[in-house]
Write a protein that holds these residues in place. Structure first.
Motif, short mmCIF file in Angstrom:
data_model
loop_
_atom_site.label_atom_id
_atom_site.label_comp_id
_atom_site.label_asym_id
_atom_site.label_seq_id
_atom_site.Cartn_x
_atom_site.Cartn_y
_atom_site.Cartn_z
N ARG A 1 23.42 6.11 78.53
CA ARG A 1 24.95 5.11 78.48
C ARG A 1 25.98 5.68 79.33
O ARG A 1 26.92 4.41 79.86
CB ARG A 1 25.08 4.86 77.48
CG ARG A 1 24.67 4.50 75.64
CD ARG A 1 25.15 4.33 75.58
NE ARG A 1 26.34 3.71 75.24
CZ ARG A 1 26.61 3.64 74.57
NH1 ARG A 1 26.46 4.27 72.86
NH2 ARG A 1 28.31 2.78 73.77
N ASN A 2 25.53 6.81 80.57
CA ASN A 2 26.43 7.34 81.11
C ASN A 2 27.88 7.61 81.01
O ASN A 2 28.81 6.63 81.57
CB ASN A 2 26.21 6.28 82.91
CG ASN A 2 27.22 7.28 83.97
OD1 ASN A 2 27.60 8.66 84.21
ND2 ASN A 2 27.40 6.38 85.01
N PRO A 3 28.10 7.61 79.78
CA PRO A 3 30.01 7.73 79.42
C PRO A 3 31.04 8.78 79.62
O PRO A 3 30.45 9.69 80.61
CB PRO A 3 28.87 7.82 77.75
CG PRO A 3 28.44 9.50 77.82
CD PRO A 3 27.11 8.78 78.92
N LYS A 4 32.01 8.67 79.30
CA LYS A 4 32.84 9.12 79.63
C LYS A 4 33.25 10.24 78.96
O LYS A 4 32.77 11.16 79.51
CB LYS A 4 34.19 8.14 79.99
CG LYS A 4 34.68 6.84 80.72
CD LYS A 4 35.72 6.69 80.84
CE LYS A 4 36.24 5.23 81.51
NZ LYS A 4 37.15 4.63 80.77
N VAL A 5 32.83 10.49 77.49
CA VAL A 5 32.56 11.19 76.90
C VAL A 5 31.73 11.34 75.57
O VAL A 5 31.24 10.07 75.13
CB VAL A 5 33.94 11.24 75.98
CG1 VAL A 5 34.40 12.58 74.75
CG2 VAL A 5 35.27 11.29 76.79
N PHE A 6 31.39 13.09 75.57
CA PHE A 6 30.01 12.71 74.64
C PHE A 6 30.24 13.52 73.45
O PHE A 6 31.66 14.22 73.41
CB PHE A 6 28.71 13.34 74.62
CG PHE A 6 28.00 12.91 76.94
CD1 PHE A 6 26.74 12.78 75.83
CD2 PHE A 6 28.26 14.05 77.64
CE1 PHE A 6 26.04 12.10 76.72
CE2 PHE A 6 27.07 13.13 77.86
CZ PHE A 6 26.26 12.33 78.32
N LEU A 7 30.08 12.52 71.58
CA LEU A 7 30.47 13.21 70.35
C LEU A 7 29.36 13.36 70.16
O LEU A 7 28.33 12.66 69.86
CB LEU A 7 31.33 12.32 69.70
CG LEU A 7 31.92 11.59 70.93
CD1 LEU A 7 32.76 10.36 69.93
CD2 LEU A 7 33.88 12.80 71.18
N PHE A 8 29.21 14.61 69.41
CA PHE A 8 28.25 15.07 69.05
C PHE A 8 29.02 15.73 67.48
O PHE A 8 29.32 16.54 67.49
CB PHE A 8 27.72 16.60 69.06
CG PHE A 8 27.23 16.67 70.64
CD1 PHE A 8 26.05 15.95 70.80
CD2 PHE A 8 27.97 16.33 72.28
CE1 PHE A 8 25.17 16.08 72.27
CE2 PHE A 8 27.20 16.24 73.49
CZ PHE A 8 26.01 16.34 73.95
N ASP A 9 27.96 15.01 66.45
CA ASP A 9 28.64 15.30 65.27
C ASP A 9 27.43 16.16 64.52
O ASP A 9 26.76 15.87 63.32
CB ASP A 9 29.06 14.16 64.17
CG ASP A 9 29.46 14.14 63.65
OD1 ASP A 9 30.08 15.50 62.34
OD2 ASP A 9 29.06 13.49 62.61
N GLU A 10 27.34 17.44 64.63
CA GLU A 10 26.95 18.76 63.82
C GLU A 10 25.22 18.50 64.16
O GLU A 10 24.13 17.80 62.72
CB GLU A 10 27.35 18.68 62.13
CG GLU A 10 27.69 18.71 61.98
CD GLU A 10 28.34 19.76 60.82
OE1 GLU A 10 27.31 20.36 60.33
OE2 GLU A 10 29.69 19.30 59.50
N PRO A 11 25.17 18.30 65.44
CA PRO A 11 23.54 17.82 65.84
C PRO A 11 22.29 19.12 65.60
O PRO A 11 21.27 18.18 65.85
CB PRO A 11 23.38 17.41 67.51
CG PRO A 11 24.47 18.35 67.57
CD PRO A 11 25.59 18.05 66.29
#
Length: 356
Positions: free
Chosen positions: A150-160
């Protein structure tokens, strides 16, 4: 890449305040880890950034745009959850490209972006497999690949990594660190595991009960904690704490009567003042410049191959952990005279505040 800025952010569920007047700036390309015990609000904060939870009060900016009322899909973020959430009937390639397909992207563009992401994550040879044919680590890489395309501006990781076994957690930590170095995107990562925080982060945000306790680089928080909570939370094994009271402007007496001198305190202590002394397990033995001594009796010894830990108690019954390096001769019941330097001690007041 994008800067994420939170100004006076609050989140309430009914009468219960979960996030309490929080201010935080995450710079372009920074790997920021939100860490803290269960219930501290770290996942709620991440979901607010993602747009999955509303902001009760305050302002949330992504790439300098106010996004309080912006839908998640328009925020330029991609989120990797604790659960892989892969479609079992789709191949790896189809799972990775599904969001692009739903967005109406051309088949050729989807193929190119999936292929590029698969190369980064070493999934090229697995593109035609289905999730049931993959290991846990491979499934997590597919979930990350779904975010990358998705080529995002920000990656978010929730306890991956919490669903992975110990060996896979270590290897996936390395993979995520490499991914950040290669992509350079802003990444915000939630975990309760301070080892993950220490090894991955450019910046750690320590949370407790919806408030920020301290923000800083991993070694800054380790070496120079602002309070008793951060000192005890960051580090494995955690910092040792001893109850004591001031016997002079820069000296204390521990509960077992041992006297310790303090180094580097800018403000003098008051005689009789109750304090807590903190010292890391690795500072308790082997210092050539050691000028202080504390007698303890060993209760349990753990030999881990590369190092040995002794769990002991002082004559006053306070527990203490000692890192002995490659020492293998210590046994249960041994009496040790732990030697350490005054410069390695940390002093905390009755409210847990750091005394400097």
């Amino acid at each position: 890449m994008a800067e994420v800025e939170l100004k006076h952010i609050c989140k309430s569920f009914g009468q219960v305040d979960i996030i309490k007047d929080l201010d935080l700036t995450i710079d372009h390309g920074e790997f920021c880890v939100l860490v803290g015990p269960s219930g501290c609000g770290k996942s709620t904060l991440l979901r607010m950034i993602a747009g999955l939870e509303s902001v009760s009060r305050g302002e949330l900016f992504i790439d300098r745009d106010l996004v309080n009322e912006v839908d998640p899909v328009q925020r330029g973020i991609a989120m990797v959850f604790q659960s892989y959430a892969l479609y079992p009937h789709m191949t790896v390639a189809e799972n990775m490209g599904f969001s692009l397909k739903m967005a109406g992207e051309k088949k050729g563009d989807i193929h190119n972006r999936v292929t590029a992401a698969a190369a980064i994550l070493q999934l090229t040879h697995l593109l035609e497999r289905r999730p049931s044919q993959l290991s846990g680590g491979q499934r997590q890489r597919v979930a990350i690949g779904r975010a990358i395309v998705r080529n995002p501006k920000v990656f978010l990781f929730d306890e991956p990594l919490s669903n992975l076994d110990a060996e896979l957690r270590v290897s996936m930590r390395v993979e995520i660190a490499k991914l950040h170095m290669e992509l350079g995107n802003t990444m915000i990562y939630v975990t309760h595991d301070q080892t993950e925080a220490m090894t991955l982060a450019d910046k750690i945000v320590v949370l407790r009960a919806g408030r920020i306790e301290q923000v800083g680089a991993p070694l800054q928080l380790y070496d120079d904690p602002d309070n008793l909570f951060v000192a005890g939370f960051i580090g494995s094994p955690k910092m040792n704490f001893l109850d004591a009271e001031a016997s002079g402007p820069r000296s204390v007496r521990c509960a077992d009567g041992t006297k310790l001198s303090m180094a580097g305190l800018s403000a003098p202590l008051s005689v009789g003042q109750k304090v807590t002394i903190g010292i890391r397990p690795e500072h308790l033995k082997g210092r050539t410049d050691a000028d202080l001594m504390l007698p303890v009796t060993v209760d349990v010894v753990e030999h881990l191959g590369t190092t040995t830990y002794a769990y002991a108690h002082t004559t006053a019954g306070q527990t203490i952990t000692v890192e002995l390096g490659d020492e293998r001769t210590v046994r249960t019941g041994d009496r040790l005279e732990l030697r350490f330097a005054a410069a390695d001690l940390r002093v905390f007041g009755q409210k847990g505040e750091r005394l400097r």
